[in-house]
Design a protein around this motif. Structure first.
Motif, short mmCIF file in Angstrom:
data_model
loop_
_atom_site.label_atom_id
_atom_site.label_comp_id
_atom_site.label_asym_id
_atom_site.label_seq_id
_atom_site.Cartn_x
_atom_site.Cartn_y
_atom_site.Cartn_z
N THR A 119 -13.45 -13.29 1.64
CA THR A 119 -12.54 -12.16 2.24
C THR A 119 -11.23 -12.59 2.32
OG1 THR A 119 -14.74 -11.95 3.62
CG2 THR A 119 -12.22 -11.14 4.50
N HIS A 120 -10.83 -13.80 2.49
CA HIS A 120 -9.47 -14.37 2.66
C HIS A 120 -8.86 -14.16 1.19
CE1 HIS A 120 -6.65 -17.40 1.79
NE2 HIS A 120 -6.26 -17.36 2.93
N ASP A 121 -9.57 -14.80 0.09
CA ASP A 121 -9.16 -14.56 -1.17
C ASP A 121 -8.85 -13.27 -1.61
OD1 ASP A 121 -9.05 -17.49 -1.02
OD2 ASP A 121 -10.91 -17.68 -2.46
N GLU A 122 -9.61 -12.26 -1.39
CA GLU A 122 -9.53 -10.86 -1.72
C GLU A 122 -8.31 -10.24 -0.99
OE1 GLU A 122 -13.36 -8.87 -1.28
OE2 GLU A 122 -14.29 -10.67 -2.76
N SER A 123 -8.29 -10.74 0.36
CA SER A 123 -7.17 -10.17 0.98
C SER A 123 -5.85 -10.35 0.78
CB SER A 123 -7.29 -10.29 2.50
OG SER A 123 -8.57 -9.97 3.18
N LEU A 124 -5.80 -11.85 0.28
CA LEU A 124 -4.51 -12.46 -0.37
C LEU A 124 -4.25 -11.68 -1.53
CD1 LEU A 124 -2.30 -14.49 -0.38
CD2 LEU A 124 -4.10 -16.09 -1.21
N SER A 125 -5.33 -11.70 -2.32
CA SER A 125 -4.78 -11.13 -3.66
C SER A 125 -4.39 -9.41 -3.54
CB SER A 125 -6.27 -10.87 -4.51
OG SER A 125 -6.46 -12.21 -4.93
N GLY A 126 -5.29 -8.95 -2.75
CA GLY A 126 -4.43 -7.36 -2.26
C GLY A 126 -3.34 -7.41 -1.65
N ALA A 127 -3.11 -8.63 -0.69
CA ALA A 127 -1.70 -8.03 -0.33
C ALA A 127 -0.67 -8.62 -1.12
CB ALA A 127 -1.63 -9.25 1.14
N LEU A 128 -0.92 -9.51 -1.94
CA LEU A 128 0.24 -9.65 -3.02
C LEU A 128 0.40 -8.56 -4.02
CD1 LEU A 128 -0.68 -13.45 -3.86
CD2 LEU A 128 1.26 -12.72 -3.01
N ARG A 129 -0.90 -8.06 -4.39
CA ARG A 129 -0.71 -6.61 -5.40
C ARG A 129 0.34 -5.50 -4.37
NH1 ARG A 129 -5.96 -7.68 -6.50
NH2 ARG A 129 -6.70 -6.10 -5.00
N GLN A 130 0.02 -5.42 -3.20
CA GLN A 130 0.91 -4.54 -2.45
C GLN A 130 2.47 -4.74 -2.39
OE1 GLN A 130 -0.88 -4.09 1.11
NE2 GLN A 130 -2.43 -2.74 0.27
N ALA A 131 2.65 -6.27 -2.17
CA ALA A 131 3.87 -6.69 -2.15
C ALA A 131 4.52 -6.66 -3.74
CB ALA A 131 4.01 -8.23 -1.51
N ALA A 132 4.09 -6.86 -4.44
CA ALA A 132 4.46 -6.99 -5.83
C ALA A 132 5.13 -5.59 -6.23
CB ALA A 132 3.55 -7.13 -7.02
N ALA A 133 4.64 -4.61 -5.52
CA ALA A 133 5.15 -2.99 -5.79
C ALA A 133 6.49 -2.79 -5.13
CB ALA A 133 4.00 -1.99 -5.51
N ASP A 134 6.72 -3.79 -4.04
CA ASP A 134 8.12 -3.64 -3.63
C ASP A 134 9.10 -4.42 -4.07
OD1 ASP A 134 10.22 -4.07 -1.80
OD2 ASP A 134 8.64 -4.05 0.03
N PRO A 135 10.10 -3.65 -4.71
CA PRO A 135 11.16 -4.33 -5.41
C PRO A 135 11.88 -5.39 -4.76
CG PRO A 135 11.43 -1.87 -5.66
CD PRO A 135 10.37 -2.18 -4.51
N GLU A 136 11.91 -5.49 -3.41
CA GLU A 136 12.63 -6.53 -2.60
C GLU A 136 11.86 -7.75 -2.60
OE1 GLU A 136 14.13 -5.28 1.07
OE2 GLU A 136 15.09 -3.62 0.20
N LEU A 137 10.21 -7.62 -2.92
CA LEU A 137 9.63 -8.77 -2.57
C LEU A 137 8.95 -9.22 -4.11
CD1 LEU A 137 7.65 -7.72 0.57
CD2 LEU A 137 9.40 -9.00 0.38
N SER A 138 8.96 -8.41 -4.86
CA SER A 138 8.58 -8.70 -6.46
C SER A 138 8.54 -10.19 -6.95
CB SER A 138 8.56 -7.56 -7.50
OG SER A 138 10.05 -7.49 -7.61
N ALA A 139 9.80 -10.44 -6.72
CA ALA A 139 10.43 -11.56 -7.36
C ALA A 139 9.52 -12.91 -6.51
CB ALA A 139 11.82 -12.00 -7.25
N LEU A 140 9.63 -12.69 -5.07
CA LEU A 140 8.82 -13.79 -4.47
C LEU A 140 7.33 -13.96 -5.05
CD1 LEU A 140 10.46 -13.26 -0.88
CD2 LEU A 140 10.64 -15.15 -2.34
#
Length: 163
Positions: A119-140
């Motif tokens: 659950t943790h790992d899937e949630s982390l991956s999902g949150a990172l995918r969502q954040a990657a779509a944000d231009p202000e966060l994609s580099a991080l």
């Protein structure tokens, strides 16, 4: 670039990192609470303590636990007490120094950790995918993924021992 501009850029980067952290933590928190009745801090504590080993130097004192989960000692004590009350942790006196208190994960705590890890790992991956779509966060996000890639590569390198 002036010193003020450099500091502003640094502050902007720090703010973006804080936003990324908060979004990821909130995403994971919701999933862990819904699926396992665990907070992110509780999960983190179980992970830290599950990585201990038997033998000399294999256990963490409460101050080391506090450092590992980035909480004050009083907040860590409350967290440990909550998990101990649920039967997920146990505390005991250090056999060499009766002033020291160690904390270990119980068998129930290890089972819950094993159940919660996907659950943790899937949630982390999902949150990172969502954040990657944000231009202000994609580099991080790219930086976090690069850290993961280098640690995985490093682990493989450390495991390989030519004969």
């Amino acid at each position: 670039m002036t010193a003020d501009a450099a500091l502003t850029g640094l502050a902007d980067g720090w703010y973006a990192l804080s936003v990324l952290h908060a979004r990821i933590e909130a995403h994971i928190e919701r999933a862990l609470q819904a699926g396992h009745e665990l907070s992110v801090r509780e999960y983190s504590l179980l992970v830290v303590l599950s990585r201990q080993h038997d033998g000399q130097g294999g256990h963490l004192r409460m101050n080391q636990v506090a450092d590992a989960v980035a909480l004050s000692q009083s907040a860590t004590t409350r967290l440990v007490t909550r998990l101990e009350d649920r039967g997920l942790l146990q505390r005991y006196l250090c056999p060499d120094d009766r002033r020291g208190i160690y904390t270990d994960v119980t068998a129930s705590g290890l089972r819950l950790l094993d159940q919660a890890r996907p659950t943790h790992d899937e949630s982390l991956s999902g949150a990172l995918r969502q954040a990657a779509a944000d231009p202000e966060l994609s580099a991080l996000v790219a930086a976090v993924e690069a850290l993961n890639a280098s640690s995985v590569h490093g682990a493989r390198t450390r495991e390989y021992r030519p004969g």
